[in-house]
Design a protein around this motif. Structure first.
Motif, PDB file in Angstrom:
ATOM      1  N   ARG A   1      40.947  52.932  37.917  1.00 52.78           N
ATOM      2  CA  ARG A   1      40.766  51.526  38.278  1.00 52.78           C
ATOM      3  C   ARG A   1      39.787  51.412  39.448  1.00 52.78           C
ATOM      4  N   GLY A   2      39.948  52.262  40.438  1.00 47.49           N
ATOM      5  CA  GLY A   2      39.052  52.243  41.579  1.00 47.49           C
ATOM      6  C   GLY A   2      37.649  52.701  41.239  1.00 47.49           C
ATOM      7  N   ILE A   3      37.535  53.717  40.379  1.00 45.79           N
ATOM      8  CA  ILE A   3      36.217  54.238  40.003  1.00 45.79           C
ATOM      9  C   ILE A   3      35.437  53.202  39.211  1.00 45.79           C
ATOM     10  N   TYR A   4      36.093  52.515  38.289  1.00 46.18           N
ATOM     11  CA  TYR A   4      35.412  51.476  37.510  1.00 46.18           C
ATOM     12  C   TYR A   4      34.813  50.414  38.432  1.00 46.18           C
ATOM     13  N   LEU A   5      35.611  49.924  39.351  1.00 51.57           N
ATOM     14  CA  LEU A   5      35.132  48.865  40.234  1.00 51.57           C
ATOM     15  C   LEU A   5      34.027  49.372  41.164  1.00 51.57           C
ATOM     16  N   GLU A   6      34.135  50.615  41.587  1.00 58.51           N
ATOM     17  CA  GLU A   6      33.087  51.187  42.430  1.00 58.51           C
ATOM     18  C   GLU A   6      31.764  51.263  41.678  1.00 58.51           C
ATOM     19  N   LEU A   7      31.800  51.715  40.442  1.00 60.74           N
ATOM     20  CA  LEU A   7      30.567  51.822  39.662  1.00 60.74           C
ATOM     21  C   LEU A   7      29.940  50.458  39.423  1.00 60.74           C
ATOM     22  N   ILE A   8      30.761  49.485  39.101  1.00 61.04           N
ATOM     23  CA  ILE A   8      30.225  48.138  38.857  1.00 61.04           C
ATOM     24  C   ILE A   8      29.641  47.549  40.140  1.00 61.04           C
ATOM     25  N   SER A   9      30.280  47.828  41.266  1.00 61.63           N
ATOM     26  CA  SER A   9      29.793  47.259  42.528  1.00 61.63           C
ATOM     27  C   SER A   9      28.435  47.819  42.927  1.00 61.63           C
ATOM     28  N   HIS A  10      28.124  49.042  42.468  1.00 64.12           N
ATOM     29  CA  HIS A  10      26.847  49.652  42.805  1.00 64.12           C
ATOM     30  C   HIS A  10      25.800  49.487  41.712  1.00 64.12           C
ATOM     31  N   ALA A  11      26.199  48.979  40.551  1.00 63.80           N
ATOM     32  CA  ALA A  11      25.250  48.823  39.444  1.00 63.80           C
ATOM     33  C   ALA A  11      24.386  47.589  39.687  1.00 63.80           C
ATOM     34  N   PRO A  12      23.117  47.627  39.288  1.00 62.57           N
ATOM     35  CA  PRO A  12      22.266  46.437  39.427  1.00 62.57           C
ATOM     36  C   PRO A  12      22.778  45.303  38.553  1.00 62.57           C
ATOM     37  N   ALA A  13      22.594  44.070  39.012  1.00 63.52           N
ATOM     38  CA  ALA A  13      23.038  42.901  38.245  1.00 63.52           C
ATOM     39  C   ALA A  13      22.299  42.839  36.926  1.00 63.52           C
ATOM     40  N   ARG A  14      23.041  42.557  35.851  1.00 63.55           N
ATOM     41  CA  ARG A  14      22.450  42.474  34.518  1.00 63.55           C
ATOM     42  C   ARG A  14      22.751  41.092  33.958  1.00 63.55           C
ATOM     43  N   ARG A  15      21.722  40.247  33.829  1.00 62.74           N
ATOM     44  CA  ARG A  15      21.921  38.885  33.339  1.00 62.74           C
ATOM     45  C   ARG A  15      22.070  38.868  31.835  1.00 62.74           C
ATOM     46  N   GLU A  16      23.049  38.109  31.373  1.00 62.87           N
ATOM     47  CA  GLU A  16      23.211  37.935  29.939  1.00 62.87           C
ATOM     48  C   GLU A  16      22.150  36.968  29.422  1.00 62.87           C
ATOM     49  N   ALA A  17      21.715  37.206  28.199  1.00 60.21           N
ATOM     50  CA  ALA A  17      20.623  36.413  27.634  1.00 60.21           C
ATOM     51  C   ALA A  17      20.958  34.932  27.605  1.00 60.21           C
TER      52      ALA A  17
END
Length: 607
Positions: free
Chosen positions: A531-547
């Protein structure tokens, strides 16, 4: 925060049989606040025929593909016609034009050169002084670059022009492999490869690289997930590598046991020539290095696997040890009873196969009987599937009769017999906790072990243990049990005698073992870690806008996605907003048939 996770499996979840099936199911069910899309590779027709486990509602789309084809008789039996007719997605039989053939030759030649290089990966040529000296740090880096150039070049070719299956088994591929094997600076073993060896390696390479030819790499597939979680290295991680390359999706890799080690262990029993084994070891070593390099985080299941990953180039800063989570509830009654078990009985629980070294255990027990004539040994478990397991069980039973010729031994009886062979489900041992309750000391005698599940179960039960120092045993047991060298019956016997003669020490060790297991090896701690790893990865990932959330100029469109679209519930199926929003809703909202239908098609296989 709702995260859409692409769960990548190889020969496991959601199939009813396979590796890591139970762990994946617990992960998906335990993290119900997220949505999971499954991308599953199957190992055989038999596995597919046995169907899927029941999927929870947080599973969205399921897309499957086989790692086998009609000309592969994986299990010695032929598959149903409908399954055999199916090929890996992408029109693998399609012929390339001249330009595509040139591209294939260029990229495949780079891949082959890197695999054939002296000291490649962790193959058979890597450890020799001469080859290691020839390779050098700079040369290894150049070979790694060749591997990545070749791998991703082939992936892009497959994505644009319909798969690699025919090209990988073509005469061109074999000629390029032969040229790479004969080139200066290649490993000594691979230089001896003959044409049959090259053909065998090309067939295996085609199987491992089939994920490159799938139709998963678009905005509706892996491009739509927030992160990829590969449940092993090797073929399962390949889609994650391509999702990162094509869409920038972060990759998390979990290996309870290092994939490269598993390949080495499997290769020892495979009827392959030395050049084929060396080429395959080199390829898997290069692939492991690339997987660890591209992964944002790698979670080994224990320190033993972690050491293998570091050997393959994994950066220490990326490694997070996350122990497998196990259900402790079924062992609670026994563990909390305070009963240290019978003073005169050793018990062994597991699958009967050569790696468990019951031969050494029986010799050790012969020494125990000399010192303690009333001692008993109960071996509880079924033989490994196939003729090897049955043969090994018969060999162990014959040895027991030979070591104790003046005392009755029986395949199943307990009574006055010093050694008994039993299976769970019988009158004496109705369930798994009963197996651990049958002895005062639980023994593990293995010569090969990854994460010792049976040892953790004994710890949940509050049992004192004697184990051999293999795999992750020392890490798991800590200071709560006795550990001896493997293949040493005398040391095993001495440790068993020490605990059989000291009930108070057994009780202290058992209580400490249970406390350690509850702290480190439960499902709850495993879920908390991910649970913590998932949120950590998302917090560091660049924002991806949906079409659907941006206009023609790429600017945000207010209220494009209604808030309720991110909340699990029936309203998501018909909520307001553009039609594209429905594609982001949990797929269960459309009913189970819609989930299955979504997995069909050119790349998904029959759901």
């Amino acid at each position: 925060m709702l995260v859409r996770i692409g769960l990548l499996t190889d020969g496991g979840y959601p199939y009813a049989t396979g590796e890591s099936r139970l762990w994946c199911d617990r992960l998906v069910r335990g993290l119900a606040q997220h949505e999971f899309d499954l991308f599953a590779l199957s190992r055989s027709a038999e596995q597919e025929a046995q169907g899927w486990v029941e999927l929870p509602m947080q599973v969205g789309r399921v897309r499957t593909a086989p790692l086998w084809t009609a000309d592969e008789d994986v299990l010695g039996t032929r598959a149903p016609k409908g399954l055999l007719a199916r090929m890996v997605t992408g029109g693998g039989t399609r012929s390339y034009g001249r330009r595509e053939r040139r591209r294939f030759a260029e990229h495949f030649a780079a891949l082959a050169a890197s695999v054939c290089a002296a000291g490649a990966g962790s193959g058979e040529d890597a450890g020799s002084g001469e080859d290691a000296g020839e390779s050098g740090e700079g040369r290894t880096s150049a070979a790694d670059a060749q591997f990545t150039d070749g791998l991703y070049g082939l992936a892009e070719l497959a994505r644009e022009h319909g798969g690699l299956a025919a090209a990988l088994r073509s005469e061109t591929a074999v000629r390029l492999l032969e040229a790479a094997c004969r080139a200066p600076g290649t490993g000594r073993t691979v230089q001896t490869a003959a044409v049959p060896d090259l053909l065998a390696f090309a067939r295996e390479l085609d199987r491992v690289l089939r994920p490159l030819s799938l139709d998963w790499y678009d905005e509706e597939g892996l491009g739509a997930v927030d992160l990829c979680h590969a449940t092993s290295g090797g073929p399962a991680a390949l889609p994650g590598l391509l999702a990162k390359r094509f869409f920038g999706v972060p990759l998390l890799v979990t290996e309870h046991g290092a994939q490269l080690r598993a390949h080495y262990l499997a290769a020892t029993g495979a009827p392959r020539n030395a050049p084929v084994r060396a080429l395959l070891a080199n390829f898997h070593g290069r692939l492991a290095t690339e997987v660890y390099r591209q992964a944002a985080i790698v979670t080994p299941g224990n320190t033993h696997a972690r050491r293998w990953q570091e050997r393959c180039g994994a950066e220490r800063g990326k490694l997070r040890t996350v122990h497998p989570g196990m259900e402790s509830g079924r062992f609670t009654a026994l563990g909390e009873s305070g009963d240290s078990g019978p003073d005169d009985t050793l018990v062994w629980v597991g699958r009967i196969e050569p790696a468990k070294d019951l031969i050494a255990l029986l010799h050790a027990f012969a020494e125990v009987r000399k010192a303690e004539p009333d001692a008993r040994l109960r071996i509880i478990g079924a033989p490994a599937p196939g003729p090897e397991g049955a043969t090994y069980l018969a060999h162990c039973q014959a040895l027991a009769a030979q070591l104790f010729p003046d005392e009755a031994t029986d395949a199943h009886a307990v009574g006055d017999n010093p050694v008994s062979f039993e299976e769970i489900g019988g009158a004496e041992v109705a369930d798994l906790p009963d197996a651990y309750a049958a002895g005062g000391v639980v023994v593990l005698s293995s010569v090969v072990e990854g994460f010792p599940v049976g040892l953790v179960e004994a710890m949940f039960c509050g049992r004192a243990t004697v184990s051999t120092d293999v795999g992750a045993v020392v890490e798991v047991i800590g200071g709560t049990g006795l550990v001896v060298p493997p293949r040493n019956p005398r040391a095993l016997a001495d440790a068993c005698l020490a605990l059989l003669r000291d009930p108070e020490r057994r009780a202290r060790l058992g209580a400490a073992a249970r406390a350690r297991a509850l702290e480190l090896f439960t499902v709850e701690q495993n879920l908390a870690a991910f649970r913590g790893i998932y949120l950590e990865l998302i917090s560091h990932a660049p924002a991806r806008r949906e079409a659907e959330a941006v206009d023609a100029d790429g600017e945000p469109r207010p209220f494009a996605t209604p808030p309720e679209a991110h909340v699990l519930g029936p309203w998501t199926a018909s909520g307001p907003g553009p039609a594209a929003t429905a594609d982001r809703r949990p797929s269960w909202a459309a009913g189970p048939r819609a989930v299955c239908a979504g997995a069909r098609g050119a790349g998904g296989g029959d759901a």
